[in-house]
Design an enzyme around this catalytic site. Structure first.
Site, mmCIF file in Angstrom:
data_model
loop_
_atom_site.group_PDB
_atom_site.id
_atom_site.type_symbol
_atom_site.label_atom_id
_atom_site.label_comp_id
_atom_site.label_asym_id
_atom_site.label_seq_id
_atom_site.Cartn_x
_atom_site.Cartn_y
_atom_site.Cartn_z
ATOM 1 N N LYS A 127 0.863 -1.192 0.000
ATOM 2 C CA LYS A 127 0.000 0.000 0.000
ATOM 3 C C LYS A 127 0.887 1.225 0.000
ATOM 4 O O LYS A 127 2.046 1.157 0.435
ATOM 5 C CB LYS A 127 -0.870 0.009 1.263
ATOM 6 C CG LYS A 127 -2.122 0.861 1.151
ATOM 7 C CD LYS A 127 -3.243 0.139 0.445
ATOM 8 C CE LYS A 127 -4.428 1.014 0.212
ATOM 9 N NZ LYS A 127 -5.595 0.242 -0.212
ATOM 10 N N GLY A 166 -5.598 2.687 -7.245
ATOM 11 C CA GLY A 166 -6.209 3.812 -6.531
ATOM 12 C C GLY A 166 -6.691 3.437 -5.139
ATOM 13 O O GLY A 166 -6.699 2.269 -4.741
ATOM 14 N N ASP A 167 -7.053 4.448 -4.383
ATOM 15 C CA ASP A 167 -7.702 4.319 -3.077
ATOM 16 C C ASP A 167 -8.286 5.710 -2.819
ATOM 17 O O ASP A 167 -8.523 6.465 -3.773
ATOM 18 C CB ASP A 167 -6.688 3.890 -1.995
ATOM 19 C CG ASP A 167 -7.362 3.414 -0.698
ATOM 20 O OD1 ASP A 167 -7.817 2.262 -0.642
ATOM 21 O OD2 ASP A 167 -7.459 4.198 0.265
HETATM 22 P P1 NDP Z 1 -12.893 8.102 -2.677
HETATM 23 O O1 NDP Z 1 -11.811 9.079 -2.500
HETATM 24 O O2 NDP Z 1 -13.472 7.901 -4.034
HETATM 25 O O3 NDP Z 1 -14.102 8.422 -1.695
HETATM 26 C C1 NDP Z 1 -13.899 8.502 -0.327
HETATM 27 C C2 NDP Z 1 -15.200 8.889 0.354
HETATM 28 O O4 NDP Z 1 -15.056 8.723 1.758
HETATM 29 C C3 NDP Z 1 -15.572 10.334 0.133
HETATM 30 O O5 NDP Z 1 -16.968 10.455 0.168
HETATM 31 C C4 NDP Z 1 -14.936 11.016 1.335
HETATM 32 O O6 NDP Z 1 -15.530 12.249 1.698
HETATM 33 C C5 NDP Z 1 -15.172 9.999 2.411
HETATM 34 N N1 NDP Z 1 -14.119 10.136 3.423
HETATM 35 C C6 NDP Z 1 -12.793 9.987 3.247
HETATM 36 N N2 NDP Z 1 -12.109 10.215 4.380
HETATM 37 C C7 NDP Z 1 -13.037 10.525 5.285
HETATM 38 C C8 NDP Z 1 -12.977 10.866 6.658
HETATM 39 N N3 NDP Z 1 -11.790 10.941 7.314
HETATM 40 N N4 NDP Z 1 -14.158 11.111 7.289
HETATM 41 C C9 NDP Z 1 -15.346 11.034 6.622
HETATM 42 N N5 NDP Z 1 -15.457 10.707 5.323
HETATM 43 C C10 NDP Z 1 -14.339 10.467 4.669
HETATM 44 O O7 NDP Z 1 -12.315 6.726 -2.106
HETATM 45 P P2 NDP Z 1 -12.830 5.231 -2.355
HETATM 46 O O8 NDP Z 1 -14.294 5.211 -2.555
HETATM 47 O O9 NDP Z 1 -11.931 4.621 -3.377
HETATM 48 O O10 NDP Z 1 -12.449 4.539 -0.965
HETATM 49 C C11 NDP Z 1 -13.378 4.453 0.113
HETATM 50 C C12 NDP Z 1 -12.948 3.344 1.062
HETATM 51 O O11 NDP Z 1 -12.935 2.103 0.356
HETATM 52 C C13 NDP Z 1 -11.552 3.490 1.658
HETATM 53 O O12 NDP Z 1 -11.547 2.935 2.951
HETATM 54 C C14 NDP Z 1 -10.691 2.615 0.740
HETATM 55 O O13 NDP Z 1 -9.530 2.172 1.416
HETATM 56 C C15 NDP Z 1 -11.669 1.473 0.501
HETATM 57 N N6 NDP Z 1 -11.413 0.647 -0.686
HETATM 58 C C16 NDP Z 1 -11.268 1.210 -1.919
HETATM 59 C C17 NDP Z 1 -11.071 0.413 -3.014
HETATM 60 C C18 NDP Z 1 -10.988 0.956 -4.397
HETATM 61 O O14 NDP Z 1 -10.867 0.166 -5.337
HETATM 62 N N7 NDP Z 1 -11.060 2.250 -4.609
HETATM 63 C C19 NDP Z 1 -10.937 -1.053 -2.876
HETATM 64 C C20 NDP Z 1 -11.190 -1.546 -1.544
HETATM 65 C C21 NDP Z 1 -11.393 -0.706 -0.491
HETATM 66 P P3 NDP Z 1 -14.754 13.632 1.380
HETATM 67 O O15 NDP Z 1 -14.854 13.794 -0.098
HETATM 68 O O16 NDP Z 1 -15.488 14.652 2.157
HETATM 69 O O17 NDP Z 1 -13.340 13.434 1.857
HETATM 70 O O1 2IT Z 2 -8.002 -1.433 -0.635
HETATM 71 C C1 2IT Z 2 -7.956 -1.936 -1.776
HETATM 72 O O2 2IT Z 2 -8.121 -3.148 -1.960
HETATM 73 C C2 2IT Z 2 -7.716 -1.036 -2.913
HETATM 74 N N1 2IT Z 2 -7.619 0.186 -2.723
HETATM 75 C C3 2IT Z 2 -7.565 -1.598 -4.297
HETATM 76 C C4 2IT Z 2 -6.162 -2.082 -4.517
HETATM 77 C C5 2IT Z 2 -5.833 -2.501 -5.926
HETATM 78 O O3 2IT Z 2 -4.650 -2.785 -6.134
HETATM 79 O O4 2IT Z 2 -6.701 -2.551 -6.798
#
Ligand code: NDP
Ligand code: 2IT
Length: 446
Positions: A127, A166-167
């Site tokens: 990560k 991404g994340d």
């Molecule tokens: P995005 O950046 O697209 O969206 C994040 C969302 O969460 C936004 O609505 C943001 O609000 C909110 N958020 C972030 N930080 C905070 C905080 N400290 N308090 C309150 N709200 C918060 O990210 P993703 O959708 O990609 O990721 C969301 C979650 O899913 C994370 O935990 C990530 O690790 C997990 N994840 C993502 C994957 C992926 O493929 N993208 C895969 C597996 C897990 P704001 O805009 O106001 O910050």
């Molecule tokens: O938390 C997760 O699994 C991710 N942000 C996706 C990682 C990836 O390599 O697609």
């Protein structure tokens, strides 16, 4: 209660990496689950699997200087923690958020090892990210930041070495700028070095949707195992980013209704069901705030602050960030009749929230199983890149569905084997751990 041998390893890990509370939390959760696997396989202890697994193979911390649109110089900190390559190249996302520090990256990288193992695919765990805050930054500023970040990161990654994606704060735009810079620096179109790419330059269909869709496929299996389904269910999804948007879309296509979602400024309630096209327009195109959704929809209202878990629902899908659902939130959900909670985010439920849900007999899907669809589809993207192929949307989605079904099955079978039927946390941790530990035994002390 932990076995004495496990407790002593955990104490050591905690003492050697102080000030990393999220990493300690993630490690403790795994340690609390794997007692049965360790008791059956004392060779895991003898081979030092646990202390080795808890120490990243490599940790990179680097300076990321960049210039804003006014010509001012900024310095951020970049991270990449290459945790385990026992099962394949390090694989895991990059997070750009002001809260990012080494402890956050280590918790995410540690979770990623077991999540990736659970997919059954050939990917190790890693990560990375930065404390850069993209909010309010122009495209040109984000591009310069990404280019500077990749200038250093490029020395450490590669299709067979380490493959970021991404994340939070890193989506298609950022992956594009980083891939462009990598290509320029190396003079190679090495598609397999990053995943989450655009379809025109080596991306896979369904990768954008994969985490949210996969979460709902997993949820569907959980509900089926409990003798019910999503049809007509009232659902609450926290967050409004990539994972949340596509989870909402898939819930709607399977007959449920998502009545609330959020960002860090508050939440919206829309009894007509969240309009995903409007949500995406506001969050992805305008890069706006969640209140703009309520401004544009007569059926919706914005609640400033407060907690989204106050909204009554039958299914809750936390999809924002770590520790966003605590014991009080869990108790409110239980009081309001929740039947299932599945984690789209990484570690969004505190340990106390998970305990409360378990005690109340609520079906609970932990992130390392329920949100594994994103990284699994990243591995499918790598597979297509290696073969110079491009699958159809339908084919990629069918593969994702099969993978989520098999992860669900693996969790339940493992939980059953360990005399804890229905415990997805235990099933996910033991099944993921065993796959990595067995590979580590074969590979010797490295
Ligand atoms: P995005 O950046 O697209 O969206 C994040 C969302 O969460 C936004 O609505 C943001 O609000 C909110 N958020 C972030 N930080 C905070 C905080 N400290 N308090 C309150 N709200 C918060 O990210 P993703 O959708 O990609 O990721 C969301 C979650 O899913 C994370 O935990 C990530 O690790 C997990 N994840 C993502 C994957 C992926 O493929 N993208 C895969 C597996 C897990 P704001 O805009 O106001 O910050
Ligand atoms: O938390 C997760 O699994 C991710 N942000 C996706 C990682 C990836 O390599 O697609």
């Amino acid at each position: 209660m932990l076995d004495r041998s496990l407790q002593s390893v955990l104490d050591d890990v905690t003492a050697r990496s102080p000030h990393e509370p999220e990493f300690h939390q993630a490690a403790r959760e795994v340690f609390e689950s794997i007692g049965p696997a360790i008791r059956r396989h004392p060779e895991y202890l003898e081979a030092g699997i646990l202390p080795r697994l808890c120490e990243p193979e490599r940790q990179l911390i680097f300076r990321v200087p960049w210039t804003d649109d006014q010509g001012r110089v900024h310095v951020n900190r970049g991270f990449r923690v290459e945790f385990s390559s026992a099962l394949g190249p390090y694989k895991g996302g990059l997070r750009f958020h002001p809260s990012v520090d080494l402890g956050i990256v280590k918790f995410l990288g540690f979770e990623q090892i077991f999540k990736n193992a659970l997919t059954g695919l050939q990917i190790g765990g890693g990560k990375g990210g930065s404390d850069f805050d993209p909010k309010g930054r122009s495209d040109a500023e984000v591009m310069r930041f990404c280019q500077s970040f990749m200038t250093e990161l490029s020395r450490h990654i590669g299709a067979d070495t380490d493959v970021p994606a991404g994340d939070i704060g890193v989506g298609g735009r950022e992956i594009g700028y980083m891939f462009g810079q990598y290509k320029r620096l190396t003079n190679r179109f090495e598609a397999g070095v990053l995943t989450g790419k655009g379809l025109a330059w080596g991306g896979s269909h369904v990768r954008t949707e994969a985490t949210g869709y996969g979460l709902v496929f997993f949820l569907r299996e959980m509900l089926e195992a409990a003798g019910t389904d999503l049809d007509g269910r009232r659902v609450v999804v926290s967050g409004s980013g990539n994972v949340a948007a596509y989870a909402i879309e898939k819930v709607h296509s399977l007959g449920g209704t998502v009545v609330a979602c959020s960002d860090s400024s508050g939440y919206v309630v829309d009894e007509d069901g969240i309009d995903v096209a409007l949500l995406r327009e506001i969050k992805e195109v305008r890069r706006g705030r969640i209140h703009e959704y309520a401004d544009a929809r007569p059926s919706a209202r914005f609640i400033d602050g407060g907690t989204i878990w106050d909204v009554p629902c039958q299914v809750a899908l936390p999809c924002a960030t770590q520790n966003e659902l605590d014991a009080a939130g869990a108790r409110t959900l239980i009081r309001n009749g929740v039947i299932a909670v599945a984690e789209g985010a990484n570690m969004p439920c505190t340990p106390e929230a998970v305990d409360a849900l378990h005690e109340a007999g609520i079906a609970f899907g932990p992130g390392k199983a329920a949100n594994a669809g994103g990284v699994a589809t990243s591995a499918l993207e790598m597979q297509q890149n290696a073969a110079r192929e491009s699958w159809s949307f339908a084919h990629a989605e069918t593969r994702l569905e099969e993978i989520m079904r098999s992860i669900h099955r693996r969790c339940l079978e493992t939980a059953e084997e360990c005399d804890s039927p229905g415990d997805y946390v235990l099933g996910a941790n033991v099944a993921g751990f065993r796959r990595v530990a067995d590979a580590m035994l074969d590979l010797g002390v490295v």
